[in-house]
Design a protein around this motif. Structure first.
Motif, PDB file in Angstrom:
ATOM      1  N   GLY A  80      -2.624  21.471 -26.181  1.00 38.00           N
ATOM      2  CA  GLY A  80      -1.435  21.873 -26.919  1.00 38.00           C
ATOM      3  C   GLY A  80      -1.400  23.309 -27.386  1.00 38.00           C
ATOM      4  O   GLY A  80      -0.482  24.046 -27.066  1.00 38.00           O
ATOM      5  N   VAL A  81      -2.379  23.743 -28.127  1.00 33.94           N
ATOM      6  CA  VAL A  81      -2.306  25.044 -28.789  1.00 33.94           C
ATOM      7  C   VAL A  81      -2.674  26.198 -27.855  1.00 33.94           C
ATOM      8  O   VAL A  81      -1.885  27.121 -27.649  1.00 33.94           O
ATOM      9  CB  VAL A  81      -3.202  25.068 -30.052  1.00 33.94           C
ATOM     10  N   PHE A  82      -3.845  26.155 -27.285  1.00 37.20           N
ATOM     11  CA  PHE A  82      -4.331  27.278 -26.491  1.00 37.20           C
ATOM     12  C   PHE A  82      -3.993  27.174 -25.010  1.00 37.20           C
ATOM     13  O   PHE A  82      -4.271  28.086 -24.243  1.00 37.20           O
ATOM     14  CB  PHE A  82      -5.844  27.445 -26.671  1.00 37.20           C
ATOM     15  N   ARG A  83      -3.406  26.046 -24.596  1.00 40.32           N
ATOM     16  CA  ARG A  83      -2.951  25.834 -23.220  1.00 40.32           C
ATOM     17  C   ARG A  83      -4.102  25.861 -22.206  1.00 40.32           C
ATOM     18  O   ARG A  83      -3.945  26.310 -21.080  1.00 40.32           O
ATOM     19  CB  ARG A  83      -1.861  26.837 -22.816  1.00 40.32           C
ATOM     20  N   PHE A  84      -5.282  25.354 -22.617  1.00 37.67           N
ATOM     21  CA  PHE A  84      -6.400  25.233 -21.681  1.00 37.67           C
ATOM     22  C   PHE A  84      -6.067  24.158 -20.659  1.00 37.67           C
ATOM     23  O   PHE A  84      -5.478  23.134 -20.989  1.00 37.67           O
ATOM     24  CB  PHE A  84      -7.694  24.857 -22.413  1.00 37.67           C
ATOM     25  N   GLU A  85      -6.458  24.391 -19.416  1.00 36.04           N
ATOM     26  CA  GLU A  85      -6.224  23.425 -18.355  1.00 36.04           C
ATOM     27  C   GLU A  85      -7.458  22.553 -18.174  1.00 36.04           C
ATOM     28  O   GLU A  85      -8.578  23.067 -18.073  1.00 36.04           O
ATOM     29  CB  GLU A  85      -5.885  24.140 -17.051  1.00 36.04           C
ATOM     30  N   ASP A  86      -7.240  21.253 -18.135  1.00 34.84           N
ATOM     31  CA  ASP A  86      -8.301  20.273 -17.955  1.00 34.84           C
ATOM     32  C   ASP A  86      -7.931  19.360 -16.791  1.00 34.84           C
ATOM     33  O   ASP A  86      -6.754  19.067 -16.574  1.00 34.84           O
ATOM     34  CB  ASP A  86      -8.484  19.419 -19.210  1.00 34.84           C
ATOM     35  N   ASP A  87      -8.934  18.919 -16.071  1.00 35.34           N
ATOM     36  CA  ASP A  87      -8.722  18.004 -14.955  1.00 35.34           C
ATOM     37  C   ASP A  87      -9.014  16.576 -15.387  1.00 35.34           C
ATOM     38  O   ASP A  87      -9.974  16.318 -16.109  1.00 35.34           O
ATOM     39  CB  ASP A  87      -9.633  18.372 -13.781  1.00 35.34           C
ATOM     40  N   LEU A  90      -7.089   9.797  -7.852  1.00 35.92           N
ATOM     41  CA  LEU A  90      -5.942  10.599  -8.252  1.00 35.92           C
ATOM     42  C   LEU A  90      -6.460  11.646  -9.216  1.00 35.92           C
ATOM     43  O   LEU A  90      -7.273  11.345 -10.090  1.00 35.92           O
ATOM     44  CB  LEU A  90      -4.902   9.752  -8.997  1.00 35.92           C
ATOM     45  N   GLN A  91      -5.964  12.872  -9.098  1.00 37.80           N
ATOM     46  CA  GLN A  91      -6.366  13.927 -10.030  1.00 37.80           C
ATOM     47  C   GLN A  91      -5.126  14.594 -10.599  1.00 37.80           C
ATOM     48  O   GLN A  91      -4.237  15.015  -9.867  1.00 37.80           O
ATOM     49  CB  GLN A  91      -7.246  14.954  -9.327  1.00 37.80           C
ATOM     50  N   PHE A  92      -5.107  14.688 -11.943  1.00 35.27           N
ATOM     51  CA  PHE A  92      -3.994  15.274 -12.680  1.00 35.27           C
ATOM     52  C   PHE A  92      -4.461  16.510 -13.428  1.00 35.27           C
ATOM     53  O   PHE A  92      -5.649  16.651 -13.724  1.00 35.27           O
ATOM     54  CB  PHE A  92      -3.437  14.266 -13.688  1.00 35.27           C
ATOM     55  N   LEU A  93      -3.505  17.367 -13.781  1.00 36.31           N
ATOM     56  CA  LEU A  93      -3.783  18.548 -14.583  1.00 36.31           C
ATOM     57  C   LEU A  93      -3.203  18.344 -15.977  1.00 36.31           C
ATOM     58  O   LEU A  93      -1.988  18.216 -16.140  1.00 36.31           O
ATOM     59  CB  LEU A  93      -3.160  19.794 -13.947  1.00 36.31           C
ATOM     60  N   ALA A  94      -4.084  18.283 -16.976  1.00 34.93           N
ATOM     61  CA  ALA A  94      -3.664  18.168 -18.373  1.00 34.93           C
ATOM     62  C   ALA A  94      -3.810  19.535 -19.025  1.00 34.93           C
ATOM     63  O   ALA A  94      -4.721  20.293 -18.687  1.00 34.93           O
ATOM     64  CB  ALA A  94      -4.531  17.137 -19.101  1.00 34.93           C
ATOM     65  N   THR A  95      -2.921  19.864 -19.942  1.00 31.63           N
ATOM     66  CA  THR A  95      -2.970  21.144 -20.639  1.00 31.63           C
ATOM     67  C   THR A  95      -3.032  20.880 -22.134  1.00 31.63           C
ATOM     68  O   THR A  95      -2.260  20.078 -22.657  1.00 31.63           O
ATOM     69  CB  THR A  95      -1.724  21.991 -20.299  1.00 31.63           C
ATOM     70  N   ARG A 139     -12.364   3.983 -12.902  1.00 30.26           N
ATOM     71  CA  ARG A 139     -13.153   4.927 -13.693  1.00 30.26           C
ATOM     72  C   ARG A 139     -12.285   6.137 -13.992  1.00 30.26           C
ATOM     73  O   ARG A 139     -11.519   6.583 -13.134  1.00 30.26           O
ATOM     74  CB  ARG A 139     -14.421   5.335 -12.941  1.00 30.26           C
ATOM     75  N   ILE A 140     -12.410   6.661 -15.208  1.00 31.01           N
ATOM     76  CA  ILE A 140     -11.589   7.772 -15.671  1.00 31.01           C
ATOM     77  C   ILE A 140     -12.506   8.869 -16.166  1.00 31.01           C
ATOM     78  O   ILE A 140     -13.474   8.609 -16.878  1.00 31.01           O
ATOM     79  CB  ILE A 140     -10.660   7.335 -16.822  1.00 31.01           C
ATOM     80  N   ARG A 141     -12.174  10.110 -15.827  1.00 29.00           N
ATOM     81  CA  ARG A 141     -12.946  11.256 -16.307  1.00 29.00           C
ATOM     82  C   ARG A 141     -11.997  12.397 -16.610  1.00 29.00           C
ATOM     83  O   ARG A 141     -11.053  12.651 -15.871  1.00 29.00           O
ATOM     84  CB  ARG A 141     -13.944  11.693 -15.242  1.00 29.00           C
ATOM     85  N   SER A 142     -12.256  13.090 -17.700  1.00 26.53           N
ATOM     86  CA  SER A 142     -11.518  14.286 -18.059  1.00 26.53           C
ATOM     87  C   SER A 142     -12.533  15.392 -18.296  1.00 26.53           C
ATOM     88  O   SER A 142     -13.565  15.166 -18.924  1.00 26.53           O
ATOM     89  CB  SER A 142     -10.700  14.029 -19.332  1.00 26.53           C
ATOM     90  N   ARG A 143     -12.237  16.587 -17.780  1.00 30.46           N
ATOM     91  CA  ARG A 143     -13.163  17.702 -17.932  1.00 30.46           C
ATOM     92  C   ARG A 143     -12.406  19.012 -18.058  1.00 30.46           C
ATOM     93  O   ARG A 143     -11.434  19.260 -17.345  1.00 30.46           O
ATOM     94  CB  ARG A 143     -14.095  17.775 -16.730  1.00 30.46           C
ATOM     95  N   PHE A 194       2.432  10.927 -20.245  1.00 34.81           N
ATOM     96  CA  PHE A 194       1.764  12.219 -20.423  1.00 34.81           C
ATOM     97  C   PHE A 194       2.437  13.378 -19.692  1.00 34.81           C
ATOM     98  O   PHE A 194       2.221  14.524 -20.043  1.00 34.81           O
ATOM     99  CB  PHE A 194       0.300  12.124 -19.972  1.00 34.81           C
ATOM    100  N   ALA A 195       3.194  13.088 -18.653  1.00 35.23           N
ATOM    101  CA  ALA A 195       3.895  14.108 -17.859  1.00 35.23           C
ATOM    102  C   ALA A 195       2.950  15.145 -17.259  1.00 35.23           C
ATOM    103  O   ALA A 195       3.286  16.322 -17.163  1.00 35.23           O
ATOM    104  CB  ALA A 195       4.995  14.782 -18.681  1.00 35.23           C
ATOM    105  N   TRP A 196       1.755  14.713 -16.850  1.00 34.10           N
ATOM    106  CA  TRP A 196       0.813  15.619 -16.196  1.00 34.10           C
ATOM    107  C   TRP A 196       1.120  15.667 -14.714  1.00 34.10           C
ATOM    108  O   TRP A 196       1.356  14.631 -14.090  1.00 34.10           O
ATOM    109  CB  TRP A 196      -0.627  15.150 -16.364  1.00 34.10           C
ATOM    110  N   PRO A 197       1.098  16.846 -14.108  1.00 32.77           N
ATOM    111  CA  PRO A 197       1.323  16.912 -12.659  1.00 32.77           C
ATOM    112  C   PRO A 197       0.127  16.365 -11.883  1.00 32.77           C
ATOM    113  O   PRO A 197      -1.029  16.578 -12.261  1.00 32.77           O
ATOM    114  CB  PRO A 197       1.513  18.405 -12.388  1.00 32.77           C
ATOM    115  N   LEU A 198       0.430  15.666 -10.814  1.00 28.85           N
ATOM    116  CA  LEU A 198      -0.594  15.208  -9.876  1.00 28.85           C
ATOM    117  C   LEU A 198      -0.954  16.413  -9.017  1.00 28.85           C
ATOM    118  O   LEU A 198      -0.085  17.012  -8.390  1.00 28.85           O
ATOM    119  CB  LEU A 198      -0.047  14.073  -9.005  1.00 28.85           C
ATOM    120  N   ILE A 199      -2.250  16.772  -8.984  1.00 29.86           N
ATOM    121  CA  ILE A 199      -2.637  17.961  -8.223  1.00 29.86           C
ATOM    122  C   ILE A 199      -3.444  17.629  -6.971  1.00 29.86           C
ATOM    123  O   ILE A 199      -3.576  18.474  -6.094  1.00 29.86           O
ATOM    124  CB  ILE A 199      -3.395  18.989  -9.093  1.00 29.86           C
ATOM    125  N   ALA A 200      -3.974  16.417  -6.894  1.00 29.95           N
ATOM    126  CA  ALA A 200      -4.734  16.044  -5.701  1.00 29.95           C
ATOM    127  C   ALA A 200      -4.851  14.526  -5.635  1.00 29.95           C
ATOM    128  O   ALA A 200      -4.806  13.837  -6.654  1.00 29.95           O
ATOM    129  CB  ALA A 200      -6.122  16.676  -5.715  1.00 29.95           C
TER     130      ALA A 200
END
Length: 124
Positions: A75-82, A68-73, A93-97, A56-62
């Motif tokens: 595709g189209v509108f470039r919204f940032e999700d954690d 572990l917490q990553f930043l996902a973006t 356990r996995i969570r995306s928001r 996924f190439a998401w940066p680790l942010i915390a």
């Protein structure tokens, strides 16, 4: 994850980060619909970091002792999700928001499913 008790984020980037009944109801529709994580990997922080970097190439942010917490973006509108991974002795356990907005058109559920499928098919 139990919809009423989602994994907490290491860094909470939302201003309105209250997990309320409305959000729990939205998440409940997906609860129990995901396949089990049956990964060939040992589910530890080192292996999750490597898999996320490769797939996924998401940066680790915390990071802390159990998360572990990553930043996902998007595709189209470039919204940032954690995306957070929470480790315990016997589970992952996995969570995306989304960081903004109230409705994500299923993006976070699709992301969690993609993570599970990536874990289940990942070869180092």
């Amino acid at each position: 994850n139990a919809p009423q008790d989602p994994p907490a984020f290491v860094l909470d980037q939302r201003k309105d980060s209250v997990f309320d009944a409305k959000l729990a109801a939205l998440q409940k529709q997906y609860h129990g619909t995901f396949p089990k994580v049956e990964s060939p990997l040992e589910l530890n922080k080192t292996n999750i970091k490597a898999m996320i970097a490769k797939r996924f190439a998401w940066p680790l942010i915390a990071e802390d002792e159990h998360r572990l917490q990553f930043l996902a973006t998007t595709g189209v509108f470039r919204f940032e999700d954690d995306v957070v991974f929470e480790f315990s002795e016997d589970s992952l356990r996995i969570r995306s928001r989304s960081r903004v907005g109230e409705y994500d058109f299923g993006t976070n559920a699709q992301r969690v499913l993609a993570i599970i499928l990536a874990l289940n098919t990942y070869a180092e």
